[in-house]
Design a protein around this motif. Structure first.
Motif, PDB file in Angstrom:
ATOM      1  N   ASP A  38       5.844 -11.393 -19.941  1.00 45.02           N
ATOM      2  CA  ASP A  38       6.592 -11.857 -18.763  1.00 45.02           C
ATOM      3  C   ASP A  38       6.674 -10.721 -17.745  1.00 45.02           C
ATOM      4  N   LEU A  39       5.541 -10.319 -17.208  1.00 41.69           N
ATOM      5  CA  LEU A  39       5.487  -9.189 -16.282  1.00 41.69           C
ATOM      6  C   LEU A  39       6.261  -9.524 -15.004  1.00 41.69           C
ATOM      7  N   PRO A  40       7.239  -8.687 -14.606  1.00 34.73           N
ATOM      8  CA  PRO A  40       8.037  -9.005 -13.413  1.00 34.73           C
ATOM      9  C   PRO A  40       7.185  -8.992 -12.142  1.00 34.73           C
ATOM     10  N   VAL A  41       7.514  -9.912 -11.242  1.00 33.87           N
ATOM     11  CA  VAL A  41       6.833 -10.049  -9.951  1.00 33.87           C
ATOM     12  C   VAL A  41       7.894 -10.188  -8.869  1.00 33.87           C
ATOM     13  N   GLU A  42       7.649  -9.588  -7.716  1.00 28.02           N
ATOM     14  CA  GLU A  42       8.549  -9.718  -6.573  1.00 28.02           C
ATOM     15  C   GLU A  42       7.794 -10.342  -5.404  1.00 28.02           C
ATOM     16  N   ALA A  43       8.491 -11.198  -4.672  1.00 23.03           N
ATOM     17  CA  ALA A  43       7.942 -11.798  -3.460  1.00 23.03           C
ATOM     18  C   ALA A  43       8.701 -11.240  -2.260  1.00 23.03           C
ATOM     19  N   TRP A  44       7.945 -10.686  -1.287  1.00 25.12           N
ATOM     20  CA  TRP A  44       8.509 -10.099  -0.085  1.00 25.12           C
ATOM     21  C   TRP A  44       8.021 -10.864   1.127  1.00 25.12           C
ATOM     22  N   ASP A  45       8.768 -10.726   2.242  1.00 20.03           N
ATOM     23  CA  ASP A  45       8.384 -11.421   3.463  1.00 20.03           C
ATOM     24  C   ASP A  45       7.130 -10.798   4.068  1.00 20.03           C
ATOM     25  N   ARG A  46       6.674 -11.362   5.186  1.00 21.48           N
ATOM     26  CA  ARG A  46       5.426 -10.924   5.808  1.00 21.48           C
ATOM     27  C   ARG A  46       5.460  -9.449   6.179  1.00 21.48           C
ATOM     28  N   GLU A  47       6.602  -8.963   6.700  1.00 22.46           N
ATOM     29  CA  GLU A  47       6.716  -7.578   7.150  1.00 22.46           C
ATOM     30  C   GLU A  47       7.034  -6.624   6.006  1.00 22.46           C
ATOM     31  N   GLU A  48       7.196  -7.173   4.791  1.00 22.12           N
ATOM     32  CA  GLU A  48       7.544  -6.364   3.611  1.00 22.12           C
ATOM     33  C   GLU A  48       8.832  -5.583   3.833  1.00 22.12           C
TER      34      GLU A  48
END
Length: 396
Positions: free
Chosen positions: A245-255
């Protein structure tokens, strides 16, 4: 008054040579530095900026561009023909699986069900009568009042009516299913899209995609599809083996803003030969609806985390013999130190061999240094800090 004899060519040449020699001597005296001055220039103190090597947790983060994709996307169409008499949802509404969304006029299908049930009852009555007659014929045969052929005929009639009973039951079931299709319910939980058909219109099973009643996109949980270059695949697979279950992050377009945190759910079974990338799906709970279907996001996942000696990558120089840095000694003189480097991330780089924690390396003023140069440290920079990253960008 006697006239001086004209000078000979040889004398003129001698005079010109003497003038040139005198001029050369004057220029040499004027511009040629003395040996002490040259030595002093060699020993000039060079102002530099430096950073100390730090032992810390070092994470390698893989970045990719992803698309938010619903785990389920359903287009609602009618499976029977009729008038759309009710629309029981609001556009953009969150619905639950099994919730009524629309209703088609059921009267025609109620009549068909009643007709099938009536035919079934009629044939069942005929079957009951045939069974009783068969029972009587069997009794009469035992007394030799009827022939075996008469009994066989009655048995065949019963079997025929039993087959008709099954057909009648199938007709009743079909009519009941078609009647149930007049109620359109949500097959999954999610957000309803814009309505495609208004109440009062005729709908049917032959409607095109543009005439769909509506659509439902599952938004909680939701997934993000992204691709990874094949040269980054070994590190990713190793990280997934260590932590499924490798953690993943989602960021907006501008990071600038982290939208959601999730996990790697699945990895495709082949690399796209046209792009040299592999597709990966990450799943997010999305309870706060921060992720929206078809939204573009920046994906980050850590593929490696270890305890390492870390320095700003601006300090690393590249020469014919490999990577090296200028290390400042206790006597404020620099020494060239070859390094064995690891992964780099966000302006920092891990050092596997060649450097110890707290040793200082030169960040700026590198172009004036050589082995044994004396230096004066203007300011130290925190390894990997924002200032170091800015200086690293400027030095490049």
């Amino acid at each position: 008054m006697p006239i001086a004899p004209p000078s000979s060519p040889k004398s003129r040449l001698f005079i010109a040579a003497a003038v040139c020699a005198a001029l050369a001597a004057m220029l040499a005296w004027r511009f040629w530095p003395s040996a002490p001055a040259a030595a002093a220039a060699e020993q000039a103190v060079v102002p530099v900026r430096a950073a100390a090597a730090k032992r810390e947790s070092f994470a390698v983060t893989l970045k990719a561009l992803g698309t938010v994709t619903p785990l389920s996307y359903v287009t609602l169409r009618s499976r029977v023909e009729g008038e759309l008499v009710e629309v029981a949802f609001q556009e953009g509404q969150q619905v639950r699986a099994g919730q009524l969304l629309a209703r088609i006029d059921p009267s025609t299908y109620q009549v068909q069900l009643a007709k099938a049930e009536g035919q079934q009852q009629e044939n069942l009555a005929t079957l009951d009568n045939a069974r009783r007659e068969l029972a009587r014929y069997r009794e009469l045969k035992s007394g030799h009042y009827v022939s075996a052929q008469d009994v066989s005929n009655r048995e065949a009639q019963v079997r025929q009516l039993e087959g008709r009973r099954r057909s009648d039951q199938a007709a009743v079931d079909e009519a009941r299913v078609r009647l149930g299709h007049t109620r359109i319910v949500a097959p999954v939980s999610g957000r309803v899209g814009l309505r495609g058909i208004d109440q009062g219109n005729l709908v049917g099973a032959g409607n095109t995609a543009g005439e769909a009643i509506a659509s439902i996109a599952q938004t909680s949980p939701i997934s993000v599809m992204f691709t990874v270059a094949e040269n980054e695949l070994p590190a990713l697979l190793e990280a997934v083996r260590r932590q499924p279950d490798l953690p993943v992050e989602a960021w907006d377009r501008e990071e600038r803003t982290r939208l959601a945190s999730g996990r790697v759910a699945s990895i495709d079974n082949r690399i796209d030969s046209a792009t040299g990338t592999l597709r990966i799906r990450a799943v997010f709970d999305n309870a706060d609806a921060a992720l929206f279907p078809q939204q573009f996001v920046n994906v980050r996942l850590s593929t490696q985390r270890s305890d390492a000696v870390v320095i700003p990558d601006a300090a690393v120089q590249f020469g014919a013999k490999g990577n090296y840095v200028f290390v400042i000694g206790a006597d404020s003189k620099v020494a060239i130190r070859p390094l064995k480097l690891g992964a780099a991330q966000d302006g920092r780089i891990a050092v596997h061999e060649g450097l110890k924690p707290d040793e200082r390396v030169v960040l700026e003023g590198l172009d004036r240094l050589r082995e044994g140069s004396a230096v004066e440290v203007i300011a130290d920079a925190a390894a990997g800090g924002p200032a170091a990253a800015a200086r690293a960008a400027g030095s490049r």
